[in-house]
Design an enzyme around this catalytic site. Structure first.
Site, PDB file in Angstrom:
ATOM      1  N   ASP A  35       0.827  -1.207   0.000  1.00  0.00           N
ATOM      2  CA  ASP A  35       0.000   0.000   0.000  1.00  0.00           C
ATOM      3  C   ASP A  35       0.861   1.256   0.000  1.00  0.00           C
ATOM      4  O   ASP A  35       0.553   2.237  -0.677  1.00  0.00           O
ATOM      5  CB  ASP A  35      -0.907   0.002   1.236  1.00  0.00           C
ATOM      6  CG  ASP A  35      -1.991  -1.056   1.145  1.00  0.00           C
ATOM      7  OD1 ASP A  35      -2.067  -1.737   0.114  1.00  0.00           O
ATOM      8  OD2 ASP A  35      -2.757  -1.199   2.118  1.00  0.00           O
ATOM      9  N   GLY A  36       1.934   1.236   0.797  1.00  0.00           N
ATOM     10  CA  GLY A  36       2.802   2.402   0.873  1.00  0.00           C
ATOM     11  C   GLY A  36       3.461   2.729  -0.459  1.00  0.00           C
ATOM     12  O   GLY A  36       3.595   3.898  -0.844  1.00  0.00           O
ATOM     13  N   GLU A  37       3.859   1.679  -1.172  1.00  0.00           N
ATOM     14  CA  GLU A  37       4.490   1.897  -2.473  1.00  0.00           C
ATOM     15  C   GLU A  37       3.469   2.404  -3.493  1.00  0.00           C
ATOM     16  O   GLU A  37       3.799   3.226  -4.355  1.00  0.00           O
ATOM     17  CB  GLU A  37       5.155   0.594  -2.941  1.00  0.00           C
ATOM     18  CG  GLU A  37       6.390   0.260  -2.109  1.00  0.00           C
ATOM     19  CD  GLU A  37       6.841  -1.184  -2.262  1.00  0.00           C
ATOM     20  OE1 GLU A  37       8.059  -1.407  -2.235  1.00  0.00           O
ATOM     21  OE2 GLU A  37       5.987  -2.074  -2.393  1.00  0.00           O
ATOM     22  N   LEU A  87     -11.058   8.362  -0.660  1.00  0.00           N
ATOM     23  CA  LEU A  87     -10.611   9.406   0.266  1.00  0.00           C
ATOM     24  C   LEU A  87      -9.305   9.995  -0.227  1.00  0.00           C
ATOM     25  O   LEU A  87      -8.430   9.271  -0.723  1.00  0.00           O
ATOM     26  CB  LEU A  87     -10.392   8.837   1.673  1.00  0.00           C
ATOM     27  CG  LEU A  87     -11.622   8.529   2.527  1.00  0.00           C
ATOM     28  CD1 LEU A  87     -11.195   7.783   3.790  1.00  0.00           C
ATOM     29  CD2 LEU A  87     -12.356   9.803   2.906  1.00  0.00           C
ATOM     30  N   LYS A 112      -8.654   4.166  10.033  1.00  0.00           N
ATOM     31  CA  LYS A 112      -8.764   3.728   8.638  1.00  0.00           C
ATOM     32  C   LYS A 112      -8.481   2.231   8.587  1.00  0.00           C
ATOM     33  O   LYS A 112      -7.332   1.794   8.700  1.00  0.00           O
ATOM     34  CB  LYS A 112      -7.784   4.497   7.750  1.00  0.00           C
ATOM     35  CG  LYS A 112      -7.987   4.245   6.268  1.00  0.00           C
ATOM     36  CD  LYS A 112      -7.077   5.140   5.438  1.00  0.00           C
ATOM     37  CE  LYS A 112      -7.364   4.937   3.948  1.00  0.00           C
ATOM     38  NZ  LYS A 112      -7.093   3.555   3.521  1.00  0.00           N
ATOM     39  N   GLU A 169     -16.413  -1.703   5.943  1.00  0.00           N
ATOM     40  CA  GLU A 169     -15.147  -2.325   5.582  1.00  0.00           C
ATOM     41  C   GLU A 169     -15.142  -3.752   6.112  1.00  0.00           C
ATOM     42  O   GLU A 169     -15.442  -3.999   7.281  1.00  0.00           O
ATOM     43  CB  GLU A 169     -13.981  -1.536   6.187  1.00  0.00           C
ATOM     44  CG  GLU A 169     -12.669  -1.725   5.485  1.00  0.00           C
ATOM     45  CD  GLU A 169     -12.548  -0.880   4.222  1.00  0.00           C
ATOM     46  OE1 GLU A 169     -11.534  -1.040   3.513  1.00  0.00           O
ATOM     47  OE2 GLU A 169     -13.458  -0.090   3.922  1.00  0.00           O
ATOM     48  N   CYS A 403      27.359 -24.356  14.064  1.00  0.00           N
ATOM     49  CA  CYS A 403      27.205 -23.003  14.592  1.00  0.00           C
ATOM     50  C   CYS A 403      28.113 -22.047  13.832  1.00  0.00           C
ATOM     51  O   CYS A 403      29.325 -22.293  13.734  1.00  0.00           O
ATOM     52  CB  CYS A 403      27.554 -22.987  16.078  1.00  0.00           C
ATOM     53  SG  CYS A 403      27.615 -21.319  16.795  1.00  0.00           S
ATOM     54  N   CYS A 406      31.013 -20.740  16.494  1.00  0.00           N
ATOM     55  CA  CYS A 406      32.069 -21.572  17.089  1.00  0.00           C
ATOM     56  C   CYS A 406      32.268 -22.910  16.383  1.00  0.00           C
ATOM     57  O   CYS A 406      33.190 -23.656  16.727  1.00  0.00           O
ATOM     58  CB  CYS A 406      31.783 -21.812  18.572  1.00  0.00           C
ATOM     59  SG  CYS A 406      30.325 -22.836  18.885  1.00  0.00           S
ATOM     60  N   CYS A 428      30.742 -20.434  23.490  1.00  0.00           N
ATOM     61  CA  CYS A 428      30.430 -19.959  22.139  1.00  0.00           C
ATOM     62  C   CYS A 428      30.444 -18.426  22.174  1.00  0.00           C
ATOM     63  O   CYS A 428      29.685 -17.812  22.940  1.00  0.00           O
ATOM     64  CB  CYS A 428      29.051 -20.454  21.715  1.00  0.00           C
ATOM     65  SG  CYS A 428      28.463 -19.732  20.157  1.00  0.00           S
TER      66      CYS A 428
END
Length: 676
Positions: A35-37, A87, A112, A169, A403, A406, A428
């Protein structure tokens, strides 16, 4: 047409096509950007048209609402009785202030909701039709699907008008979403990407039985055509909708002035996740219906309403790699290395992937475009891939056998554990450095001069092989390090501060010592409970598992983890060495104990208090023997309500739980419940 004009027209055409494409995917398909993009794309198009008005043609996407229904839709087209508008958005306090200045109140503020718009038509109180927004004029007929949504009444209560068109909604509560995904995977399907898209897809299922499985909810936020109902204000309209049995938002507030609106914007910026639904902004509406008519609308949006959009919490970016970090309990956690991206107010380049099974469950591949959500977390989370953007170069993540810190072979601590751990717990480097950081944190010893860099340096230089010798450190020891010395080899100011911090930490409350030991499952709440009951380390060591488990807030799992920790020789050496260095291993019996005025009581604090921060209110409850809960239930004894309280206040009223203001809260703390 000049060369510049041709370039401008080409830029506008590309932007307009992008907006239309992504808008269509949002309403009729599967979005591939957040949505932001999309908001950023749309704002670029608006800015271009504002700078060059000749580009703002009548069929520009900036003048359109929603998206036309898909040609392949399984649902019939229907025309709304009144047009459904969109809106306009603002993204900064300055833009909001400008709108408020030219649009006098009083106002209503509403959350919203991040869902899918729906239009309901009731005739003589009976649901006649339900439709999607579509392009604002024509939507899809989804009446059969709407009838299985529990929040949508088939028949209105009381004196319902002859005609009522209601806008709302449809959404899925975040708390229901994991269960939906779990069920979907049991049935062999891929997990849903997010609640909003799942709700949109659910509303368009061909079989209403499948719709019902999605646990869809609905909240009303407007009215369209009506006969026999003429409210004077938006607030009055909502009260009547609720009276007729339609769901309205519990978060809607009246705001008399512009400052009231701005205060609401600030409050919800910090409480975005307190609501029962996902939200990405605050809608401000002129309350008076007469003033709404006077202000009118543009081709796509009413002039009497605006949406203040918060910084996006979801963005897309490239997943460059998946690596593994090892924490203080040995847990080996995959994390995403991202192309840096701005989200929720900061630039991030890493995000958690939880464990190897989550990587597979989410279906992410190295090289994917992924959706990242910050949602208040320090390290954001990868939600999933945008599979439609794959080009075949992506590859699977292979979980390491050893790991990364270590080289010890990784394995689950217990059969069936989802998390794999490094069993080299004592030495570790990754585990030891994070344990040192943890014991130095404010929730434990609060050693300001011991941070990540210092902890790693003390290990790398051989000064510490575990945390046992921490309180025995001298200037001579610190001279072996780099972080705590000057160029001439002498201890620097930070090193001297560390030694002073360590002396102060020796007198820390006993419960903080228990937290600092990094015993699995023993956090501040359990540590407080154990310290309050047993008073000393020796008494805790003498207690058996069953006795420990009877401690309020502890239970079998924590009790067993506590006793198991002390079966390890080097663990006991830490406690003995700290005690010998002067670290307090019991409650100070000489100090006046805080009166246990809240013993056995559960208290919830919601909203903003003048005399307490959220942490200090919790601390005040805990040190008086009470339980500070984050949720209201029938077992809650008191709910303390401050300014801008959210859903917890309403839930307390619904359950009949006692509600206190701040003054009464102080009385409760000082004198107990009898004083009320």
């Amino acid at each position: 047409m000049s060369e510049i004009s041709a370039d401008l027209h080409r830029e506008w055409t590309e932007l307009a096509n992008d907006v239309r494409h992504h808008r269509d995917l949002y309403y009729n398909g599967q979005p591939v950007i957040t949505d932001g993009e999309f908001d950023a794309l749309f704002e670029r198009l608006k800015a271009l048209e504002a700078e060059h008005p000749e580009l703002a043609v009548p069929d520009s996407p900036t003048k359109e609402v929603g998206a036309p229904t898909a040609a392949t839709s399984a649902f019939a087209d229907v025309t709304h009785l009144e047009r459904m508008y969109s809106l306009d958005n603002v993204f900064s306090p300055e833009e909001l202030a400008e709108w408020l200045e030219k649009t006098p109140g009083p106002y209503l503020t509403e959350l919203k909701i991040d869902g899918l718009s729906i239009d309901l038509v009731y005739r003589n109180g009976v649901l006649e039709r339900a439709a999607t927004r579509g392009d604002g004029t024509v939507g899809e007929d989804i009446t059969a699907n709407a009838r299985v949504i529990e929040d949508i009444p088939h028949k209105l209560s009381g004196d319902a008008p002859a005609l009522l068109e209601v806008r709302g909604e449809v959404f899925i509560r975040p708390e229901d979403f994991p269960e939906l995904n779990e069920q979907r995977m049991k049935e062999g399907g891929k997990p849903f990407a997010n609640p909003r898209n799942t709700a949109a897809g659910g509303l368009r299922q061909k079989d209403p039985a499948d719709v019902k499985k999605r646990k869809l909810r609905m909240i009303c936020h407007g009215i369209g055509a009506r006969e026999g109902f003429e409210p004077e204000t938006q607030h009055e309209a909502y009260l009547k909708l609720a009276e007729w049995g339609l769901p309205v938002s519990e978060y809607t507030k009246r705001a008399e002035t512009a400052k009231d609106v701005q205060d609401a914007v600030k409050y919800w910026a910090e409480h975005r996740h307190d609501a029962i639904h996902e939200m990405d902004g605050l809608v401000v509406k002129v309350d008076s219906v007469a003033k709404q008519r006077q202000l009118g609308s543009t081709s796509r949006a009413p002039r009497w309403a605006i949406a203040y959009k918060y910084p996006p919490e979801e963005v897309t970016t490239k997943l460059k790699d998946i690596q593994v970090s090892v924490g203080r309990t040995g847990r080996a956690t995959p994390y995403a290395v991202l192309e840096p991206v701005f989200v929720s107010g900061s630039t991030v380049s890493m995000a958690t992937l939880h464990n190897q099974h989550e990587v597979k469950r989410k279906g992410v591949l190295i090289g994917d475009t992924v959706v990242v959500r910050k949602a208040g977390e320090i390290i954001p989370e990868v939600l999933g891939p945008v599979a439609d953007l794959r080009d075949g170069t992506e590859r699977e993540f292979v979980y390491p056998k050893e790991c990364p810190s270590c080289g010890t072979t990784l394995a689950p601590a217990k059969e069936g554990d989802a998390d794999w751990r490094c069993p080299n717990t004592r030495s570790c480097p990754a585990q030891l450095s994070t344990r040192l950081e943890y014991l130095a944190s404010r929730g434990a010893f609060d050693i300001e001069a011991l941070g990540e860099k210092g902890a790693q340096d003390l290990i790398a230089s051989g000064v510490l092989i575990d945390e046992a010798a921490l309180f025995d450190l001298t200037e001579s020891d610190l001279k072996k390090s780099t972080a705590y010395t000057r160029k001439d080899g002498q201890v620097n100011a930070v090193g001297k501060k560390l030694l002073a911090n360590l002396e102060t930490a020796k007198q820390a409350d006993f419960w903080r010592v228990l937290v600092a030991l990094s015993i699995r499952h023993v956090g501040p709440t359990a540590a407080r409970a154990l310290a309050a009951r047993y008073k000393s380390m020796q008494a805790l060591l003498d207690a058996d598992v069953n006795d420990l488990a009877e401690t309020d807030g502890v239970g079998d799992i924590i009790a067993e983890s506590f006793k198991e920790w002390f079966t390890v020789d080097w663990h006991r050496d830490i406690v003995d060495t700290w005690a010998a260095a002067g670290v307090r291993m019991e409650d100070d019996q000489d100090q006046d104990a805080t009166p246990q005025t809240l013993e056995g009581l559960t208290v919830v604090v919601t909203g903003t208090l003048e005399g307490f921060s959220r942490d200090s209110a919790k601390e005040a409850i805990l040190i008086r023997g009470g339980k500070a809960s984050g949720s209201v239930s029938k077992k809650t004894d008191f709910v303390v309500v401050g300014d801008n309280a959210g859903s917890k206040e309403q839930k307390a009223r619904d359950l009949g739980r006692p509600i206190l203001n701040e003054e009464q809260f102080v009385t409760l703390l000082e004198q107990g419940p009898d004083a009320l």
